[in-house]
Structure formats: structure tokens, C-alpha cells
Scaffold this motif. Sequence first.
Motif, short mmCIF file in Angstrom:
data_model
loop_
_atom_site.label_atom_id
_atom_site.label_comp_id
_atom_site.label_asym_id
_atom_site.label_seq_id
_atom_site.Cartn_x
_atom_site.Cartn_y
_atom_site.Cartn_z
N SER A 106 8.33 -3.22 4.69
CA SER A 106 7.78 -2.09 5.44
C SER A 106 7.80 -0.79 4.62
O SER A 106 6.81 -0.06 4.55
N LYS A 107 8.93 -0.51 4.01
CA LYS A 107 9.04 0.71 3.21
C LYS A 107 8.17 0.65 1.97
O LYS A 107 7.55 1.64 1.58
N ILE A 108 8.12 -0.53 1.34
CA ILE A 108 7.33 -0.69 0.12
C ILE A 108 5.85 -0.43 0.39
O ILE A 108 5.17 0.28 -0.37
N LEU A 109 5.32 -1.00 1.49
CA LEU A 109 3.90 -0.86 1.79
C LEU A 109 3.51 0.59 2.09
O LEU A 109 2.35 0.97 1.93
N ASP A 110 4.47 1.38 2.55
CA ASP A 110 4.18 2.78 2.85
C ASP A 110 4.53 3.72 1.69
O ASP A 110 4.35 4.93 1.80
N THR A 334 -4.30 4.37 15.55
CA THR A 334 -4.95 3.99 14.30
C THR A 334 -6.32 3.41 14.61
O THR A 334 -6.48 2.63 15.55
N ARG A 335 -7.31 3.75 13.80
CA ARG A 335 -8.67 3.31 14.10
C ARG A 335 -9.33 2.57 12.93
O ARG A 335 -10.55 2.49 12.85
N ASN A 336 -8.54 1.99 12.02
CA ASN A 336 -9.16 1.18 10.97
C ASN A 336 -9.60 -0.15 11.56
O ASN A 336 -9.22 -0.52 12.68
N LYS A 337 -10.41 -0.89 10.82
CA LYS A 337 -11.00 -2.14 11.32
C LYS A 337 -10.39 -3.38 10.66
O LYS A 337 -10.99 -4.46 10.70
N VAL A 367 -2.04 -8.33 5.78
CA VAL A 367 -2.99 -7.46 6.48
C VAL A 367 -2.39 -6.96 7.79
O VAL A 367 -2.57 -5.80 8.17
N SER A 368 -1.66 -7.84 8.49
CA SER A 368 -1.03 -7.46 9.76
C SER A 368 -0.07 -6.29 9.57
O SER A 368 0.06 -5.43 10.45
N SER A 369 0.59 -6.24 8.44
CA SER A 369 1.52 -5.15 8.16
C SER A 369 0.80 -3.94 7.59
O SER A 369 1.06 -2.79 8.00
N LYS A 374 -0.17 4.77 7.93
CA LYS A 374 -0.70 6.00 8.54
C LYS A 374 -2.00 6.42 7.85
O LYS A 374 -2.91 6.93 8.50
N LYS A 375 -2.06 6.23 6.54
CA LYS A 375 -3.27 6.58 5.80
C LYS A 375 -3.69 5.40 4.94
O LYS A 375 -2.90 4.83 4.22
#
Length: 376
Positions: A106-110, A334-337, A367-369, A374-375
Amino acid sequence: MLNLKRIYIKLILIFLIIFPKGGFKIGDIPITWGYLLLLFSIPLCLLKGLKYINRNRFRVFILTLPFIIYSSILLILRFNSDNLGFTLSFCLSILFLPFIFLILYSKILDSKIFNDIFPFILLWGIRIVIVFGLFLFLYKKYFNQTFEIPYLTVNIDDDMEQKNNNRQGITKLYSTYNNGNIYGICMHIITPLYLMHEKKNIFKVLFLLTLFLTLSRTIWIGVFIEYIFFFINSFLKRKNIFLTIISGLALISGFPYLLSFMNKDVNFIMDKDLGGRLYLFDILNNISLFGSGAFRGISEIVYLSIIQTFGLVGFILFLLYLFAPIIIFNFTKTRNKLYLGLLTYIFLCMSDGAILLIPVMCFYWFVSSYMFKKKL
């Protein structure tokens, strides 16, 4: 340490996206470099502690736990050493990957370092996979030989002639994924993510072409499903409607040529035997609440196998497991697709989900994570 971390992240991404099948085998169990790097990273992440976990990812993980706990109990109670390979694959793909991507990473992906590295490797990684896939397809067609780089593009212990890629004399496009269906399924999961970064139309066209050249009805269904998603999105936003309609007409008009290339007609699409899967529906004649028998893997039609092994209770919990990221996503701002790739995969599981095969669920839970960033 920062440089080592950057190198490690690059290696994981390269071996999961570009060379997902590179590696070797221990018995019948494939060991790939990408999954080894994933596993080696677990103790490294745990040593640093779980100081940061994205709240939405944690909620997704909580929704996956009922099936994870339920299926773990049944696997233990019904364990059969004859199916050790399938069991280990189930444990890694179904039980552990949600924890790795939703909690551990979680921290790595952000992190900024991941944001600096990932878009570039994703974009050029998929471009390499596309071009290499087309090269292999043409090379096999005109020279009737496979081009392999042992330990990298293929598992050293695999025979590519035994990978179910033959479509009556024509070899499916499989790139570095070693199987046309696996390649197509993985690409469908990340289609919205890839198209978000890809700006060159030539690669978008080639990407779509590779999906058709998998010569797989399942992958073609995926193309249709994702086209419907994009059509609805264009209609609601009143943006690119004309281009979307033209694209749809081009796909429809090109389909007869694709069937002709395969020496097939429309009956190939309307196969009454469902590509040899019709017998699997006999499972519905013996439905029980908790399933029966030892775990023997999961067949192409994922939901029927879940019903057979884990029963109706397991099936309901499995649906919650798969839909978990989409359910939580709908409660966010969040509104990404990106969730559309996950939704497409959920549909494809009705035909051929390849759920235990590397790297399908790795893509799904990544992809789920990732879609909860946020951006983007």
C-alpha cells in the motif's frame, strides 16, 4: 538504499509485465522471476512494519477475507498431496496476492519513487510485449518455428508446442505470456490503465490487433465487453462518440476477414460445445452448500469449479471476493475507469478465467490496489 529500492521495483515490474513467464520449474511447479521477487519482498516489507495502509484498500481486503478464510479451512480439511501444485497455486494467487497488493504494498504504490518508475515501465513494457508478440506470430507463421529466449521469454522447462496455442494450423499470438488466452486476459485487465498512458494511436491499434490475433473467442468477448464500456462512457460524456462508433463499425466489418484467415465461419463463434467446455455444466446437477472432494484446480469456467469445490456458500463468498474492489470503489470519490478492466475479467471468468495461471491474479490485484491512488 534508495537506489536499491528503485532497482528492486524496476525488476519486479519488468519481470511481471514484460517477462512474466521467465523462470524454471521444480517438478510441475513453475518458478518465475517476477513471483520470486514478490515473495522475497514480503519479509523486507514486514520488517519495516505496516505503518501506512490506504483506508480503501484495507476495506477491500476485509471483503476478501470471508472467502480467503472459508476456502483455507476447506483446503486444509480436504488436502490431497496429489494436487500439491494446484493447491500452492491457489494459495498464492487467491489467498496471498490480495494481502500483498492491498496491504503490504500500500505504501509503495502511493510513494513518489513508484510514481516516477511505473508509468514509464508500463508504457514501454506493454509496447515491447505488443511488438514482440506480433514478431513471434509472424515468425511462427512464415518459418514454422518458435523463437525463444530460455529463462526469459519462456520457462526453461516448458515446451511451447504443448501450450494449447494451436488453432488448426495457426498459432495464437501469445508474446511473452506463452499462451494466447493468458496474454489476452492480462491485457484486458490492464486495458484502461494502458490506454490512460498510451498517447500514440499506432500502438493502440496494434494493441487491439494483438487481442484479435490471440484467435480466442474468450478474448474477443472481452474486446466486445470493453468496447461497450467505452461506448457508454463516450455517450454519457458526449465525447468522442463519432470516433467510438466508427471504431465499432471497423471492428464489425473486419471480423469476417479474421474468420476467413482462420478458415472458419460464423459457426466458430456460435460453437454449441462452448469450445469443449459444455461438459462442465454437469457440475450444476450436483450442487451442495459446501462442495465436495479434494481441491483439483480450477477449470476454464471459474464459477463452476468454485461451486463444485466450495459449494454455494463458497460461490457467494467468491463473488464478494472478486467484486470487493469494485464495491469499495463505488463508495469513493475517485473517478478513474480502471475498475472496468476488473469488471471485464469478472465476465471472462464465465468462459475462461485462467485464474490460477501466472500472472493473471497478480494483474487483477495490482489494478485493484492501484486504482485507489489519490492521483493517477
